[in-house]
Design an enzyme around this catalytic site. Structure first.
Site, PDB file in Angstrom:
ATOM      1  N   SER A  76     -20.730  -5.947 -43.671  1.00  0.00           N
ATOM      2  CA  SER A  76     -21.884  -4.924 -43.761  1.00  0.00           C
ATOM      3  C   SER A  76     -21.597  -3.541 -43.044  1.00  0.00           C
ATOM      4  O   SER A  76     -20.707  -3.517 -42.122  1.00  0.00           O
ATOM      5  CB  SER A  76     -23.173  -5.735 -42.921  1.00  0.00           C
ATOM      6  N   TYR A 112     -26.428 -10.643 -35.218  1.00  0.00           N
ATOM      7  CA  TYR A 112     -26.196 -10.543 -36.768  1.00  0.00           C
ATOM      8  C   TYR A 112     -24.924  -9.874 -36.939  1.00  0.00           C
ATOM      9  O   TYR A 112     -23.990 -10.357 -37.588  1.00  0.00           O
ATOM     10  CB  TYR A 112     -27.410 -10.540 -37.654  1.00  0.00           C
ATOM     11  N   LYS A 160     -20.713 -10.438 -38.009  1.00  0.00           N
ATOM     12  CA  LYS A 160     -19.882  -9.734 -39.078  1.00  0.00           C
ATOM     13  C   LYS A 160     -18.621  -8.967 -38.456  1.00  0.00           C
ATOM     14  O   LYS A 160     -17.495  -9.154 -39.057  1.00  0.00           O
ATOM     15  CB  LYS A 160     -20.584  -8.466 -39.831  1.00  0.00           C
ATOM     16  N   GLY A 214     -34.138  -0.759 -32.927  1.00  0.00           N
ATOM     17  CA  GLY A 214     -32.616  -1.050 -33.519  1.00  0.00           C
ATOM     18  C   GLY A 214     -32.545  -0.293 -34.839  1.00  0.00           C
ATOM     19  O   GLY A 214     -31.515  -0.158 -35.124  1.00  0.00           O
TER      20      GLY A 214
HETATM   21  P1  NAD Z   1     -28.777 -14.959 -48.979  1.00  0.00           P
HETATM   22  O1  NAD Z   1     -29.550 -15.590 -47.889  1.00  0.00           O
HETATM   23  O2  NAD Z   1     -29.554 -14.775 -50.259  1.00  0.00           O
HETATM   24  O3  NAD Z   1     -27.599 -15.824 -49.450  1.00  0.00           O
HETATM   25  C1  NAD Z   1     -26.811 -16.564 -48.654  1.00  0.00           C
HETATM   26  C2  NAD Z   1     -26.610 -17.697 -48.923  1.00  0.00           C
HETATM   27  O4  NAD Z   1     -25.664 -18.620 -48.354  1.00  0.00           O
HETATM   28  C3  NAD Z   1     -27.754 -18.806 -49.117  1.00  0.00           C
HETATM   29  O5  NAD Z   1     -27.902 -19.353 -50.611  1.00  0.00           O
HETATM   30  C4  NAD Z   1     -27.748 -19.729 -48.081  1.00  0.00           C
HETATM   31  O6  NAD Z   1     -28.525 -20.801 -48.477  1.00  0.00           O
HETATM   32  C5  NAD Z   1     -26.332 -19.859 -47.987  1.00  0.00           C
HETATM   33  N1  NAD Z   1     -25.827 -20.250 -46.803  1.00  0.00           N
HETATM   34  C6  NAD Z   1     -26.073 -20.014 -45.750  1.00  0.00           C
HETATM   35  N2  NAD Z   1     -25.485 -20.700 -44.402  1.00  0.00           N
HETATM   36  C7  NAD Z   1     -24.914 -21.317 -44.978  1.00  0.00           C
HETATM   37  C8  NAD Z   1     -23.929 -22.557 -44.835  1.00  0.00           C
HETATM   38  N3  NAD Z   1     -23.650 -22.757 -43.466  1.00  0.00           N
HETATM   39  N4  NAD Z   1     -23.403 -23.373 -45.669  1.00  0.00           N
HETATM   40  C9  NAD Z   1     -23.537 -23.023 -46.966  1.00  0.00           C
HETATM   41  N5  NAD Z   1     -24.624 -22.012 -47.453  1.00  0.00           N
HETATM   42  C10 NAD Z   1     -25.041 -21.523 -46.702  1.00  0.00           C
HETATM   43  O7  NAD Z   1     -28.267 -13.691 -48.758  1.00  0.00           O
HETATM   44  P2  NAD Z   1     -27.529 -12.426 -49.411  1.00  0.00           P
HETATM   45  O8  NAD Z   1     -28.593 -11.247 -49.341  1.00  0.00           O
HETATM   46  O9  NAD Z   1     -27.249 -13.095 -50.863  1.00  0.00           O
HETATM   47  O10 NAD Z   1     -26.180 -11.962 -48.571  1.00  0.00           O
HETATM   48  C11 NAD Z   1     -25.035 -12.713 -48.736  1.00  0.00           C
HETATM   49  C12 NAD Z   1     -23.935 -12.345 -47.748  1.00  0.00           C
HETATM   50  O11 NAD Z   1     -23.895 -10.907 -47.514  1.00  0.00           O
HETATM   51  C13 NAD Z   1     -24.453 -12.838 -46.373  1.00  0.00           C
HETATM   52  O12 NAD Z   1     -23.350 -12.937 -45.723  1.00  0.00           O
HETATM   53  C14 NAD Z   1     -25.059 -11.470 -45.671  1.00  0.00           C
HETATM   54  O13 NAD Z   1     -24.799 -11.434 -44.482  1.00  0.00           O
HETATM   55  C15 NAD Z   1     -24.098 -10.337 -46.356  1.00  0.00           C
HETATM   56  N6  NAD Z   1     -24.730  -9.190 -46.538  1.00  0.00           N
HETATM   57  C16 NAD Z   1     -26.048  -8.852 -46.982  1.00  0.00           C
HETATM   58  C17 NAD Z   1     -26.710  -7.699 -46.994  1.00  0.00           C
HETATM   59  C18 NAD Z   1     -27.983  -7.464 -47.346  1.00  0.00           C
HETATM   60  O14 NAD Z   1     -28.807  -6.406 -47.152  1.00  0.00           O
HETATM   61  N7  NAD Z   1     -28.771  -8.577 -48.312  1.00  0.00           N
HETATM   62  C19 NAD Z   1     -26.050  -6.582 -46.571  1.00  0.00           C
HETATM   63  C20 NAD Z   1     -24.794  -6.709 -45.959  1.00  0.00           C
HETATM   64  C21 NAD Z   1     -24.185  -7.666 -45.814  1.00  0.00           C
HETATM   65  C1  WQD Z   2     -34.541  -0.174 -44.865  1.00  0.00           C
HETATM   66  C2  WQD Z   2     -35.490   0.850 -44.293  1.00  0.00           C
HETATM   67  C3  WQD Z   2     -36.538   0.512 -42.220  1.00  0.00           C
HETATM   68  C4  WQD Z   2     -39.348  -2.751 -43.801  1.00  0.00           C
HETATM   69  C5  WQD Z   2     -30.805  -4.373 -42.973  1.00  0.00           C
HETATM   70  C6  WQD Z   2     -29.465  -4.533 -41.958  1.00  0.00           C
HETATM   71  C7  WQD Z   2     -28.421  -4.503 -42.331  1.00  0.00           C
HETATM   72  C8  WQD Z   2     -28.209  -4.951 -43.887  1.00  0.00           C
HETATM   73  C9  WQD Z   2     -28.916  -4.412 -44.691  1.00  0.00           C
HETATM   74  C10 WQD Z   2     -27.109  -6.943 -43.673  1.00  0.00           C
HETATM   75  C11 WQD Z   2     -35.394   1.108 -42.808  1.00  0.00           C
HETATM   76  C12 WQD Z   2     -37.573   0.692 -43.347  1.00  0.00           C
HETATM   77  C13 WQD Z   2     -38.448  -1.776 -43.802  1.00  0.00           C
HETATM   78  C14 WQD Z   2     -40.700  -2.373 -43.724  1.00  0.00           C
HETATM   79  C15 WQD Z   2     -39.797  -0.244 -43.601  1.00  0.00           C
HETATM   80  N1  WQD Z   2     -27.969  -6.371 -44.051  1.00  0.00           N
HETATM   81  N2  WQD Z   2     -38.508  -0.422 -43.570  1.00  0.00           N
HETATM   82  N3  WQD Z   2     -40.997  -1.015 -43.626  1.00  0.00           N
HETATM   83  O1  WQD Z   2     -32.496  -2.313 -41.629  1.00  0.00           O
HETATM   84  O2  WQD Z   2     -31.621  -0.532 -43.311  1.00  0.00           O
HETATM   85  O3  WQD Z   2     -30.445  -2.887 -42.981  1.00  0.00           O
HETATM   86  O4  WQD Z   2     -30.283  -4.853 -44.444  1.00  0.00           O
HETATM   87  O5  WQD Z   2     -25.882  -6.925 -43.244  1.00  0.00           O
HETATM   88  O6  WQD Z   2     -27.427  -4.987 -41.214  1.00  0.00           O
HETATM   89  O7  WQD Z   2     -30.031  -4.468 -40.808  1.00  0.00           O
HETATM   90  O8  WQD Z   2     -32.664  -2.596 -44.353  1.00  0.00           O
HETATM   91  O9  WQD Z   2     -34.636  -3.157 -45.920  1.00  0.00           O
HETATM   92  O10 WQD Z   2     -34.876  -3.856 -43.528  1.00  0.00           O
HETATM   93  O11 WQD Z   2     -34.782  -1.451 -44.099  1.00  0.00           O
HETATM   94  O12 WQD Z   2     -40.313   1.100 -43.323  1.00  0.00           O
HETATM   95  O13 WQD Z   2     -41.481  -3.147 -43.839  1.00  0.00           O
HETATM   96  O14 WQD Z   2     -36.812   0.669 -44.638  1.00  0.00           O
HETATM   97  O15 WQD Z   2     -37.021   0.942 -41.155  1.00  0.00           O
HETATM   98  O16 WQD Z   2     -35.475   2.400 -42.495  1.00  0.00           O
HETATM   99  P1  WQD Z   2     -32.082  -2.157 -42.964  1.00  0.00           P
HETATM  100  P2  WQD Z   2     -34.413  -2.947 -44.413  1.00  0.00           P
END
Ligand code: NAD
Ligand code: WQD
Length: 336
Positions: free
Chosen positions: A124, A148, A152, A293
């Site tokens: 991330s 979290y 990562k 944050g």
């Molecule tokens: P998501 O929650 O939709 O998908 C994660 C999946 O992993 C889910 O289906 C959940 O049931 C499964 N899971 C969780 N813990 C598990 C375990 N212990 N064993 C087996 N399955 C498990 O999330 P996503 O948005 O698809 O994110 C996927 C990955 O990408 C995650 O690692 C997340 O941290 C990373 N990521 C997501 C974002 C984002 O904004 N969505 C941003 C950066 C990184």
């Molecule tokens: C986006 C923008 C909020 C909700 C998160 C994780 C990051 C990564 C991606 C996993 C921000 C604003 C949000 C609301 C708002 N995930 N906002 N009202 O915080 O940029 O990133 O997801 O790795 O690690 O921190 O994403 O979608 O929560 O927010 O104004 O109700 O929208 O302040 O500026 P963020 P987000």
């Protein structure tokens, strides 16, 4: 070629399964359905006309994972499984370290045992913390403000140590920026349980009338309109980046990190306006306090992924909002 996709029923995992299947890979999914439902994988099959072999299994369950490797010849792993709610991680840090860090260690041990040493890991942009923008892969990482994000960072470090201990490993760390959007079929998309934490699913539920109002977290940042700036990327573009990374790790060894973002910053108000245009709905929102944050602004320098992975984001913010709205209107109550 068979790819094991951990967390394959989740938001990004399911879109990646579609792209893998469309590209001719066989896909094996491991998911405990903690944050997803099996129906998602039926929909992946519907979109692609192909079969997804699936195991309901927790990555912390070593025997369960070993069975998956015994029953399938896995060429590479894409590791999505993990918990991702930043706020929750500050209240339940041990759950996050257990699930994300310990779970990953078990997965890497089982991969080693079966001599499968090729992995793409979902990292991330959060690992960059408070670096200058745009973020580049050469910048220091780890100055992260929540558990979290630290999971990562730790997993990236563990994979680095693993490679240094055995140079047969081939590892791609994909640092995602803000994935949003949905598959254009409207069959799969982001479907969080309960009240969404993230911007796009929140906007989408306000637009469809499931939530009364969006609060914009802060209108007094030092940005063009006072709201935070992020790099939003279409989930299908992100899914395709995984194909490029898989192609790379299959033919090389080493460890590399790549930023997967559009390289453009959009404010919260930009997203609201684009969503209003795509949905034809006026969005009810208020400007509220800052969220603890939140960084004011960040976006990617995606040059390394462009040149080394030959990956480019295709979709703009209008298409992202259209696809999100299409998914929301086709699934007003989510995926059951
Ligand atoms: P998501 O929650 O939709 O998908 C994660 C999946 O992993 C889910 O289906 C959940 O049931 C499964 N899971 C969780 N813990 C598990 C375990 N212990 N064993 C087996 N399955 C498990 O999330 P996503 O948005 O698809 O994110 C996927 C990955 O990408 C995650 O690692 C997340 O941290 C990373 N990521 C997501 C974002 C984002 O904004 N969505 C941003 C950066 C990184
Ligand atoms: C986006 C923008 C909020 C909700 C998160 C994780 C990051 C990564 C991606 C996993 C921000 C604003 C949000 C609301 C708002 N995930 N906002 N009202 O915080 O940029 O990133 O997801 O790795 O690690 O921190 O994403 O979608 O929560 O927010 O104004 O109700 O929208 O302040 O500026 P963020 P987000």
């Amino acid at each position: 070629m068979t790819i094991l996709v951990t967390g394959g029923a989740g938001y990004i995992g399911s879109h990646t399964c579609v792209e893998l299947l469309n590209d001719g890979y066989d896909v094996v999914v491991v998911d405990n359905y903690y944050n997803s439902v099996p129906e998602v994988l039926n929909r992946v099959e519907k979109i692609t006309g192909k079969t997804v072999k699936r195991y309901e299994c927790d990555i912390r369950d070593r025997e369960g994972l070993e069975k998956v490797f015994e029953e399938n010849t896995i060429d590479a792993v894409i590791h999505f499984a993990g918990l991702k709610a930043v706020g929750e991680s500050t209240k339940l840090p041990l759950l996050y370290y257990q699930n994300n860090v310990y779970g990953s260690v078990v997965l890497f041990e089982v991969m080693s045992k079966f001599d499968c040493k090729k992995i793409v890991f979902s990292s991330s942009a959060t690992v960059y913390g408070n670096n200058p923008i745009p973020y580049k892969e050469t910048m220091p990482t780890g100055d992260v403000s929540n558990p979290y994000g630290r999971t990562k960072h730790f997993i990236e470090q563990i994979l680095g140590d693993l490679y240094r201990s055995d140079d047969q490993w081939s590892i791609s760390l994909l640092r995602y920026f803000n994935p949003i959007g949905a598959h254009e079929s409207g069959l799969i998309g982001e479907d969080p349980n309960g009240i969404p934490n993230n911007l796009m699913p929140y906007i989408s539920r306000v637009a469809i009338g499931k939530l009364p109002q969006l609060t914009v977290f802060g209108g007094d940042y030092d940005t063009k309109d006072g709201t935070c700036i992020r790099d939003y990327i279409h989930v299908v573009d992100l899914a395709k980046a995984h194909l490029c990374a898989v192609a790379k790790i299959l033919e090389t060894t080493g460890i590399e990190a790549y930023n997967i973002g559009n390289g453009k910053g959009y404010s919260v108000l930009d997203i609201i306006h684009a969503f209003e245009k795509a949905s034809g709905k006026k969005l009810n929102y208020v400007i509220g306090d800052r969220r603890e944050g939140d960084l004011p602004a960040y976006y990617a320098d995606a040059e390394k992924a462009n040149t080394e992975l030959n990956w480019h984001a295709e979709y703009d913010i209008d298409k992202i909002c259209e696809d999100t709205w299409n998914f929301q209107t086709k699934n007003p109550d989510g995926i059951k």
